[in-house]
Scaffold this motif. Structure first.
Motif, PDB file in Angstrom:
ATOM      1  N   TYR A   1       0.805  -1.216   0.000  1.00 36.45           N
ATOM      2  CA  TYR A   1       0.000   0.000   0.000  1.00 36.45           C
ATOM      3  C   TYR A   1       0.841   1.270   0.000  1.00 36.45           C
ATOM      4  O   TYR A   1       0.422   2.289  -0.569  1.00 36.45           O
ATOM      5  CB  TYR A   1      -0.955  -0.008   1.201  1.00 36.45           C
ATOM      6  N   GLU A   2       1.983   1.241   0.641  1.00 38.64           N
ATOM      7  CA  GLU A   2       2.852   2.428   0.622  1.00 38.64           C
ATOM      8  C   GLU A   2       3.293   2.734  -0.799  1.00 38.64           C
ATOM      9  O   GLU A   2       3.290   3.892  -1.249  1.00 38.64           O
ATOM     10  CB  GLU A   2       4.066   2.199   1.530  1.00 38.64           C
ATOM     11  N   GLU A   3       3.671   1.696  -1.538  1.00 35.59           N
ATOM     12  CA  GLU A   3       4.080   1.882  -2.934  1.00 35.59           C
ATOM     13  C   GLU A   3       2.897   2.305  -3.799  1.00 35.59           C
ATOM     14  O   GLU A   3       3.051   3.103  -4.733  1.00 35.59           O
ATOM     15  CB  GLU A   3       4.698   0.593  -3.477  1.00 35.59           C
ATOM     16  N   ALA A   4       1.710   1.767  -3.483  1.00 39.88           N
ATOM     17  CA  ALA A   4       0.513   2.152  -4.226  1.00 39.88           C
ATOM     18  C   ALA A   4       0.219   3.637  -4.032  1.00 39.88           C
ATOM     19  O   ALA A   4      -0.127   4.351  -4.984  1.00 39.88           O
ATOM     20  CB  ALA A   4      -0.676   1.315  -3.768  1.00 39.88           C
ATOM     21  N   ARG A   5       0.371   4.103  -2.806  1.00 45.04           N
ATOM     22  CA  ARG A   5       0.148   5.520  -2.524  1.00 45.04           C
ATOM     23  C   ARG A   5       1.151   6.388  -3.270  1.00 45.04           C
ATOM     24  O   ARG A   5       0.801   7.429  -3.842  1.00 45.04           O
ATOM     25  CB  ARG A   5       0.249   5.775  -1.015  1.00 45.04           C
ATOM     26  N   HIS A   6       2.394   5.950  -3.297  1.00 46.05           N
ATOM     27  CA  HIS A   6       3.432   6.715  -3.999  1.00 46.05           C
ATOM     28  C   HIS A   6       3.173   6.716  -5.511  1.00 46.05           C
ATOM     29  O   HIS A   6       3.394   7.734  -6.195  1.00 46.05           O
ATOM     30  CB  HIS A   6       4.815   6.133  -3.700  1.00 46.05           C
TER      31      HIS A   6
ATOM     32  N   ASP B   1       6.427  14.725   0.134  1.00 49.05           N
ATOM     33  CA  ASP B   1       6.250  15.184   1.509  1.00 49.05           C
ATOM     34  C   ASP B   1       4.782  15.294   1.903  1.00 49.05           C
ATOM     35  O   ASP B   1       4.445  15.312   3.087  1.00 49.05           O
ATOM     36  CB  ASP B   1       6.930  16.548   1.695  1.00 49.05           C
ATOM     37  N   ASP B   2       3.903  15.395   0.908  1.00 44.74           N
ATOM     38  CA  ASP B   2       2.481  15.570   1.186  1.00 44.74           C
ATOM     39  C   ASP B   2       1.688  14.263   1.079  1.00 44.74           C
ATOM     40  O   ASP B   2       0.468  14.270   1.269  1.00 44.74           O
ATOM     41  CB  ASP B   2       1.872  16.587   0.197  1.00 44.74           C
ATOM     42  N   GLU B   3       2.362  13.163   0.777  1.00 45.59           N
ATOM     43  CA  GLU B   3       1.645  11.915   0.522  1.00 45.59           C
ATOM     44  C   GLU B   3       0.829  11.441   1.719  1.00 45.59           C
ATOM     45  O   GLU B   3      -0.259  10.900   1.561  1.00 45.59           O
ATOM     46  CB  GLU B   3       2.634  10.812   0.110  1.00 45.59           C
ATOM     47  N   LYS B   4       1.340  11.639   2.940  1.00 45.19           N
ATOM     48  CA  LYS B   4       0.670  11.110   4.121  1.00 45.19           C
ATOM     49  C   LYS B   4      -0.405  12.038   4.664  1.00 45.19           C
ATOM     50  O   LYS B   4      -1.148  11.657   5.584  1.00 45.19           O
ATOM     51  CB  LYS B   4       1.694  10.813   5.219  1.00 45.19           C
ATOM     52  N   THR B   5      -0.498  13.237   4.102  1.00 46.21           N
ATOM     53  CA  THR B   5      -1.468  14.203   4.623  1.00 46.21           C
ATOM     54  C   THR B   5      -2.474  14.666   3.571  1.00 46.21           C
ATOM     55  O   THR B   5      -3.494  15.270   3.925  1.00 46.21           O
ATOM     56  CB  THR B   5      -0.737  15.442   5.177  1.00 46.21           C
ATOM     57  N   ASN B   6      -2.223  14.403   2.324  1.00 46.01           N
ATOM     58  CA  ASN B   6      -3.120  14.860   1.264  1.00 46.01           C
ATOM     59  C   ASN B   6      -4.441  14.082   1.316  1.00 46.01           C
ATOM     60  O   ASN B   6      -4.461  12.873   1.127  1.00 46.01           O
ATOM     61  CB  ASN B   6      -2.447  14.688  -0.102  1.00 46.01           C
ATOM     62  N   ALA B   7      -5.530  14.800   1.585  1.00 43.78           N
ATOM     63  CA  ALA B   7      -6.828  14.141   1.765  1.00 43.78           C
ATOM     64  C   ALA B   7      -7.294  13.424   0.503  1.00 43.78           C
ATOM     65  O   ALA B   7      -7.855  12.319   0.565  1.00 43.78           O
ATOM     66  CB  ALA B   7      -7.869  15.180   2.191  1.00 43.78           C
ATOM     67  N   PHE B   8      -7.077  14.053  -0.635  1.00 45.72           N
ATOM     68  CA  PHE B   8      -7.482  13.444  -1.905  1.00 45.72           C
ATOM     69  C   PHE B   8      -6.766  12.118  -2.113  1.00 45.72           C
ATOM     70  O   PHE B   8      -7.376  11.106  -2.454  1.00 45.72           O
ATOM     71  CB  PHE B   8      -7.168  14.405  -3.059  1.00 45.72           C
ATOM     72  N   LEU B   9      -5.457  12.097  -1.860  1.00 48.05           N
ATOM     73  CA  LEU B   9      -4.661  10.890  -2.070  1.00 48.05           C
ATOM     74  C   LEU B   9      -5.054   9.801  -1.074  1.00 48.05           C
ATOM     75  O   LEU B   9      -5.179   8.622  -1.435  1.00 48.05           O
ATOM     76  CB  LEU B   9      -3.175  11.234  -1.936  1.00 48.05           C
ATOM     77  N   LEU B  10      -5.254  10.187   0.196  1.00 48.81           N
ATOM     78  CA  LEU B  10      -5.650   9.205   1.205  1.00 48.81           C
ATOM     79  C   LEU B  10      -6.988   8.558   0.854  1.00 48.81           C
ATOM     80  O   LEU B  10      -7.177   7.352   1.032  1.00 48.81           O
ATOM     81  CB  LEU B  10      -5.730   9.880   2.574  1.00 48.81           C
ATOM     82  N   ALA B  11      -7.905   9.363   0.347  1.00 46.77           N
ATOM     83  CA  ALA B  11      -9.214   8.824  -0.022  1.00 46.77           C
ATOM     84  C   ALA B  11      -9.095   7.856  -1.193  1.00 46.77           C
ATOM     85  O   ALA B  11      -9.770   6.824  -1.234  1.00 46.77           O
ATOM     86  CB  ALA B  11     -10.161   9.968  -0.370  1.00 46.77           C
TER      87      ALA B  11
END
Length: 545
Positions: free
Chosen positions: A222-227, A238-248
């Motif tokens: 999942y970490e690689e999927a998010r990236h 730097d914004d990957e863990k806080t970006n609401a759009f990406l987290l959703a």
């Protein structure tokens, strides 16, 4: 940083690059398709591989119907097998590394062809080996593009596969006309040998692109999927863990993957009625078959021969005209599929193509083209108008749908079955066309005209509109008993009143504006917690961004 925003959704430059690089798979297919029509007419090729009444007299050399059919069509047999093998290969190695393997295989096929001296069977075998790679790529590339591209431009980026097919066909025509007067085997070996360049570009370039986030998530990465999603959307690391759009987005994929992990995903599952899986398998296979039955490859495979028979002195030039129309009009297809969705372009395209094929067949049947120059010109115009419609609708549209119609758990296998049916009809048409044309001549066009009308009917009755939806939402739409194909344009995920509302709410959410209606903002908090391992959700609870 994002390169631009589409309805408020950030789009990164990597999304554009991955579509272009992966589409080299389409270029490889187009180049291999386009070259054979002209090669069959080259003097040295005929002297080496055709049957000659008088040795070294090219005027007495002719390919038998069977030999010409096998040389042309064995590529399609290879692609049929390759498409079926492409699914497990892409699932096991990942989308990118599967493409690298397939590029190497294509190069092997090219080498087999160019080292032969006078054995036509070796040409056919080489085309079969190259076809294995082309078929596997045809399954992997649209799937990779659909799984990786941002939802808002998924149709356009996936359609670049078809754009590159047309570009490959045009380039093959141009190189053929440039080499046809070369002495000896250089005339055709150059055309075939240049084909090595394209898989090298794809095989190396794809290694610099992100892997499919859905494939990564399906393997628990999942970490690689998010990236991967962050790169395609132009979101800073730097914004990957806080970006609401990406987290959703990641939570949406996670919930869908976790749900599907409880279900089996073997080949037999592609034919199970539950969740409309069988329905979509048969629909995908039907659309791919009907794409071949439009009659486009009748012109691409045998175009040079066709226009020689209607009295055109330089059929090579006519091929370039057809190829140029095909390539240029595909740019229009990118806009059409993005602007008007999937259903309406295919319905209108089927009717348009049928009209011009009817004109083509009627003109060639009413009078002998060789004795009536005006009839020959009308047939060329009809062919160009047919290609115009095909390039803007059925050509890109079907490849887009193969990438976005199936659920994640069986997408690779259903995509493989669909493309395999495309290649099956590709082979049947390539092999039997010389026999059919010999029996009914230009009346063959009436058969394709009827098939185009059938395609329009199938789309109206069975295809759901999947534009503007995430791949996960497409799955829910097909399983909504209240949604019918002809009403699917207005369908939207739970929490939205319509497809238009979905686009507007997503735009507002991505711009960090307050939502009037739509998904509860608490879902974003749940998505963030889930990424930290403190929460979970089901597909129905996740955001359909």
């Amino acid at each position: 940083m994002a390169l631009f925003y589409m309805h408020g959704t950030p789009i990164g430059y990597v999304a554009i690059l991955l579509a272009l690089v992966a589409s080299m798979g389409g270029f490889i297919f187009g180049y291999d398709t386009g070259q054979i029509s002209d090669i069959l007419l080259m003097n040295d090729f005929k002297l080496r591989f055709a049957t000659c009444g008088t040795p070294n007299n090219v005027d007495t050399c002719e390919f038998s119907t069977v030999r010409a059919g096998l040389i042309v069509s064995l590529l399609s047999i290879g692609t049929l097998v390759g498409a079926l093998c492409g699914a497990p290969t892409a699932d096991f190695f990942g989308r990118r590394y599967a493409m690298v393997i397939e590029c190497v295989l294509f190069i092997v096929g090219v080498i087999i062809q160019i080292v032969t001296v006078g054995v036509w069977q070796q040409i056919a075998v080489g085309r079969f080996v190259s076809g294995l790679a082309v078929g596997a790529l045809s399954a992997a590339v649209p799937m990779y593009q659909a799984e990786t591209a941002p939802t808002r431009i998924r149709g356009t980026l996936t359609a670049t596969y078809q754009l590159f097919i047309t570009f490959g066909i045009l380039v093959a025509y141009c190189i053929s006309i440039a080499t046809r007067n070369m002495s000896g085997a250089g005339s055709w070996r150059t055309v075939v040998g240049v084909g090595i360049i394209w898989p090298v570009i794809l095989g190396v370039g794809i290694l610099f692109m992100p892997e499919s986030p859905r494939w990564l998530a399906a393997h628990g990465r999942y970490e690689e999927a998010r990236h991967s999603l962050a790169r395609s959307h132009g979101i800073a690391r730097d914004d990957e863990k806080t970006n609401a759009f990406l987290l959703a987005k990641v939570e949406d994929i996670r919930s869908n993957v976790e749900y599907e992990q409880h279900l089996k995903a073997g080949w037999i599952d592609c034919f199970r009625p539950a969740n409309k899986t069988l329905y979509r398998t048969l629909l995908g296979m039907s659309l791919q078959s009907l794409q071949q039955l439009t009659g486009a490859n009748y012109f691409f495979y045998y175009g040079a021969t066709i226009f020689t028979s209607v009295g055109i002195e330089d059929s090579f030039v006519t091929q370039i005209i057809l190829g140029a129309v095909n390539f240029v009009c595909t740019f229009g297809g990118l806009y059409v599929m993005q602007r008007f969705g999937r259903r309406m372009p295919l319905i209108v395209g089927g009717i348009w193509q049928s009209m011009w094929l009817f004109v083509f067949a009627a003109a060639g049947t009413a009078k002998v083209p060789q004795e009536n120059p005006g009839i020959g010109k009308l047939m060329i115009v009809s062919a160009c108008m047919f290609i115009l419609g095909y390039a803007m609708t059925w050509a890109p549209g079907v490849w887009i749908l193969i990438g976005e119609t199936f659920p994640t758990r069986t997408r690779a296998k259903q995509g493989a079955l669909s493309t395999a049916s495309n290649w099956l009809w590709n082979f049947l048409l390539a092999f039997f066309t010389p026999f059919i044309v010999g029996a009914i001549e230009f009346r063959y066009g009436f058969v394709f005209a009827a098939c185009n009308l059938l395609g329009a009917v199938v789309v109206y009755l069975f295809l759901y509109e999947s534009s503007d939806l995430s791949l996960e939402s497409v799955d829910h739409m097909y399983n909504d008993p209240q949604c019918k194909p002809w009403t699917s344009r207005s369908w939207a995920p739970e929490g939205y009143s319509s497809r238009y509302d979905l686009v507007q709410q997503t735009k507002a959410a991505d711009a960090h504006k307050p939502l009037v209606e739509g998904p509860d903002e608490s879902r974003l908090e749940k998505a963030s917690q889930s990424m930290d391992g403190t929460g979970s959700s089901t597909p129905q609870e996740s955001i359909r961004a």
